[in-house]
Design an enzyme around this catalytic site. Sequence first.
Site, PDB file in Angstrom:
ATOM      1  N   GLN A 184     -19.846   9.846  14.013  1.00 22.54           N
ATOM      2  CA  GLN A 184     -19.552   9.864  12.570  1.00 22.54           C
ATOM      3  C   GLN A 184     -18.364  10.767  12.231  1.00 22.54           C
ATOM      4  O   GLN A 184     -17.633  10.509  11.285  1.00 22.54           O
ATOM      5  CB  GLN A 184     -20.794  10.322  11.777  1.00 22.54           C
ATOM      6  CG  GLN A 184     -21.964   9.332  11.820  1.00 22.54           C
ATOM      7  CD  GLN A 184     -21.616   7.943  11.270  1.00 22.54           C
ATOM      8  OE1 GLN A 184     -21.156   7.802  10.146  1.00 22.54           O
ATOM      9  NE2 GLN A 184     -21.824   6.907  12.080  1.00 22.54           N
ATOM     10  N   ASP A 225     -11.065  14.363   2.622  1.00 20.58           N
ATOM     11  CA  ASP A 225     -11.580  13.164   3.307  1.00 20.58           C
ATOM     12  C   ASP A 225     -11.715  11.979   2.364  1.00 20.58           C
ATOM     13  O   ASP A 225     -12.130  10.902   2.766  1.00 20.58           O
ATOM     14  CB  ASP A 225     -12.972  13.447   3.904  1.00 20.58           C
ATOM     15  CG  ASP A 225     -12.891  14.435   5.061  1.00 20.58           C
ATOM     16  OD1 ASP A 225     -11.774  14.630   5.576  1.00 20.58           O
ATOM     17  OD2 ASP A 225     -13.929  15.008   5.428  1.00 20.58           O
ATOM     18  N   ASN A 226     -11.412  12.189   1.091  1.00 15.62           N
ATOM     19  CA  ASN A 226     -11.613  11.127   0.108  1.00 15.62           C
ATOM     20  C   ASN A 226     -10.337  10.356  -0.182  1.00 15.62           C
ATOM     21  O   ASN A 226      -9.245  10.892  -0.067  1.00 15.62           O
ATOM     22  CB  ASN A 226     -12.112  11.730  -1.215  1.00 15.62           C
ATOM     23  CG  ASN A 226     -13.474  12.369  -1.051  1.00 15.62           C
ATOM     24  OD1 ASN A 226     -14.352  11.810  -0.402  1.00 15.62           O
ATOM     25  ND2 ASN A 226     -13.655  13.539  -1.635  1.00 15.62           N
ATOM     26  N   ASP A 247       0.848  -1.194   0.000  1.00 18.07           N
ATOM     27  CA  ASP A 247       0.000   0.000   0.000  1.00 18.07           C
ATOM     28  C   ASP A 247       0.882   1.241   0.000  1.00 18.07           C
ATOM     29  O   ASP A 247       1.774   1.377   0.841  1.00 18.07           O
ATOM     30  CB  ASP A 247      -0.894   0.030   1.249  1.00 18.07           C
ATOM     31  CG  ASP A 247      -2.042  -0.964   1.152  1.00 18.07           C
ATOM     32  OD1 ASP A 247      -2.289  -1.459   0.033  1.00 18.07           O
ATOM     33  OD2 ASP A 247      -2.673  -1.258   2.176  1.00 18.07           O
ATOM     34  N   ASP A 275     -11.534  -6.070   6.735  1.00 18.09           N
ATOM     35  CA  ASP A 275     -10.297  -6.831   7.020  1.00 18.09           C
ATOM     36  C   ASP A 275      -9.989  -6.795   8.512  1.00 18.09           C
ATOM     37  O   ASP A 275      -9.551  -7.787   9.098  1.00 18.09           O
ATOM     38  CB  ASP A 275      -9.099  -6.233   6.265  1.00 18.09           C
ATOM     39  CG  ASP A 275      -9.233  -6.357   4.752  1.00 18.09           C
ATOM     40  OD1 ASP A 275     -10.031  -7.181   4.280  1.00 18.09           O
ATOM     41  OD2 ASP A 275      -8.531  -5.605   4.043  1.00 18.09           O
TER      42      ASP A 275
END
Length: 345
Positions: A289, A130-131, A18, A300
């Site tokens: 949230q 935030d994406n 990653d 995972d």
Amino acid sequence: MPTPSENMLFGMGNPLLDISAVVDKDFLDKFGLKPNDQILAEDKHKALFEEIVKRNKVEYHAGGSTQNSVKIAQWMLQKPHKVATFFGCIGKDDFGKILKKKAEEAHVDAHYYEQTEEPTGTCAACITGDNRSLVANLAAANCYKKEKHLDLDSNWELVEKAKVYYIAGFFLTVSPESILKVAKHASENNKIFCMNLSAPFISQFFKEPLMKVMPYVDILFGNETEAATFAKELGFETDDIAVIAHKTQNLPKENAKRQRLVVFTQGKDDTVATVGDKVTMFPVLDIDQNDIVDTNGAGDAFVGGFLFALVQEQSLEECIRAGHYAANVIIRRVGCTFPEKPDFH
């Protein structure tokens, strides 16, 4: 509670390095990416992986679904190290070296099949605000060969040492024959074989290999979307998750000594699990949230927490509680990362 021993938990899957970095909108536009998405790399994305490393400050982590789960189980256990074994295929390259180092830092006993035809698999996480847009290039992960790795005596001995096995459904696209060999070994020796539905496309396009392994599956994981697709493909004619869990539990099974357990997570809604012949709901931990940073590794992580309790032969309730805890930690952070020590009691 028995103390877990080295190589007690066995995982096999697609190892990915990653690579995460904060990028700008121009970078997304250049490679035709949506701000929030998960895609497989196409030809037009080939240059992305080198460019993200050149242009940005990047973080590296040992990734891929199964590797994430065994890594989290090992993190929650802390000691002894190397309770978790992991098999998968990488390239003989710099990314492969980084991946080996990262697996070692996570105290996972990774035995990679190394080949030179394809580079090490990578997953770029392009973060904007935030994406995050995920682009995965399986590359070497696709090249795992049963006869060149799993069948070797020294590697098969590690399989035999294990008591609990976990393979994500994604690996059905790579080496179903390797999964079957491990699954049959677990079944014949009354050990626990766990699998994950992993993604709707697995039930849709890899239904045949999935159903060949299903009779050996003692514990099946999935989320509500994957469960609904699985039910549709099998003609269950229901979208009630509890009914799907019950019907899945009753599919044919080889080892009659263990009743199949089916566990379906539903994001912030209750986790659904079969308990004996009943289906029970387990509420997840409350979270504001605003504290949720990234839900991508939640599935995972849930499995990792569950496996942590399972290798210690804890009750189903405890396994699910540990799964909920791990998922709750992961969704507060970017990527499938965790603090130095767990705070689970």
